[in-house]
Design an enzyme around this catalytic site. Structure first.
Site, PDB file in Angstrom:
ATOM      1  N   LYS A   1       1.157   4.306  -2.990  1.00 60.04           N
ATOM      2  CA  LYS A   1       0.914   5.737  -2.815  1.00 60.04           C
ATOM      3  C   LYS A   1       2.170   6.564  -3.116  1.00 60.04           C
ATOM      4  O   LYS A   1       2.071   7.709  -3.572  1.00 60.04           O
ATOM      5  CB  LYS A   1       0.412   6.006  -1.389  1.00 60.04           C
ATOM      6  CG  LYS A   1      -0.969   5.410  -1.116  1.00 60.04           C
ATOM      7  CD  LYS A   1      -2.016   5.927  -2.094  1.00 60.04           C
ATOM      8  CE  LYS A   1      -3.413   5.445  -1.743  1.00 60.04           C
ATOM      9  NZ  LYS A   1      -4.447   5.969  -2.672  1.00 60.04           N
TER      10      LYS A   1
ATOM     11  N   TYR B   1       0.831  -1.208   0.000  1.00 60.95           N
ATOM     12  CA  TYR B   1       0.000   0.000   0.000  1.00 60.95           C
ATOM     13  C   TYR B   1       0.864   1.255   0.000  1.00 60.95           C
ATOM     14  O   TYR B   1       0.643   2.175  -0.793  1.00 60.95           O
ATOM     15  CB  TYR B   1      -0.916  -0.007   1.229  1.00 60.95           C
ATOM     16  CG  TYR B   1      -1.788   1.224   1.318  1.00 60.95           C
ATOM     17  CD1 TYR B   1      -2.903   1.364   0.496  1.00 60.95           C
ATOM     18  CD2 TYR B   1      -1.509   2.250   2.226  1.00 60.95           C
ATOM     19  CE1 TYR B   1      -3.704   2.494   0.557  1.00 60.95           C
ATOM     20  CE2 TYR B   1      -2.300   3.379   2.298  1.00 60.95           C
ATOM     21  CZ  TYR B   1      -3.401   3.488   1.466  1.00 60.95           C
ATOM     22  OH  TYR B   1      -4.198   4.615   1.530  1.00 60.95           O
TER      23      TYR B   1
END
Length: 239
Positions: free
Chosen positions: A166, A162
């Site tokens: 980003k 994750y």
């Protein structure tokens, strides 16, 4: 062709932070296209001009079809909010956040397909319509977890999948903004903070409305506002 003051499209707009962004932009007088995989399951009562539209950001066919619909119906797009996102925790038990060495290639495929590749797909499809707006804005919903230099960004045990997705999204934001520097188009990243959503089984410390505020601000930023930057609330993140 329908005439409207301003047109905004929010991906993943049917719940959580996305729904709060939809609601906030509608309250500012936007006609808001609420991107959702299943428009039939959206809330029945939403204030303002909110229009659920079919959109799976991983489907090139659906993205292209929606771009054609927006062009036919409105002739332009004023604001694109790339909010749709996933987290490995959606596919794993919340009580076990995997260490980097436990994450597998399939985790990356699942997460990057939505958090990174879909943003490129949306940008390619909607940039021609954004170019037709007087003051176009793009907001990419990111996370402090994507920072490589912000103090506290990696507190606890973040997911490498994750966080790196980003980080990649922040890089896309910077590169797109650089290409359009000096033009009317402004592209920024909005980090909502630790918001209570499905991502964390609503264990976050902030409300969706609190998390959405920065995205709404960047979607309506003035012509002399920033571009190519990432903010959480009013703080520019060092990413």
């Amino acid at each position: 062709m329908t005439t409207a003051s301003k047109i905004a499209l929010v991906t993943g707009g049917n719940k959580g932070i996305g729904l709060a962004i939809v609601t906030g932009l509608a309250a500012k007088g936007f006609t808001v296209l609420m991107g959702t995989r299943d428009p039939a399951q959206t809330a029945d009562e939403l204030a303002g001009d909110v229009r659920p539209v079919q959109l799976d950001v991983t489907s090139q066919h659906q993205v292209d079809a929606l771009a054609q619909h927006v062009e036919t119906e409105f002739g332009r797009l004023d604001v694109l909010v790339n909010n749709a996102g996933v987290h490995p925790l959606l596919f794993r038990p919340l009580d076990h956040i995997p260490r980097p060495t436990e994450e597998i290639v399939e985790d990356y495929r699942n997460v990057y397909e939505v958090n990174v590749f879909a943003v490129v797909r949306m940008m390619n499809a909607f940039l021609p319509l954004l170019d037709k707006a007087e003051a176009p804005r793009v907001v990419n919903v990111t996370s402090m977890r994507g920072s490589l230099g912000e103090p506290g960004a990696w507190a606890g045990q973040p997911s490498m999948v994750y966080s790196s997705s980003k980080t990649a999204l922040n890089a896309l934001t910077a590169h797109y903004a650089r290409e359009f520097a000096g033009t009317k188009l402004k592209i920024n990243g909005a980090a909502p903070g630790h918001v209570a959503t499905d991502f964390n089984q609503h264990r976050g410390t902030r409300t969706p409305e609190e998390g959405a505020a920065v995205a709404i601000r960047l979607a309506t930023v003035d012509d002399d506002g920033p571009s190519g930057e990432v903010y959480q609330d009013d703080t520019r993140l060092a990413w």
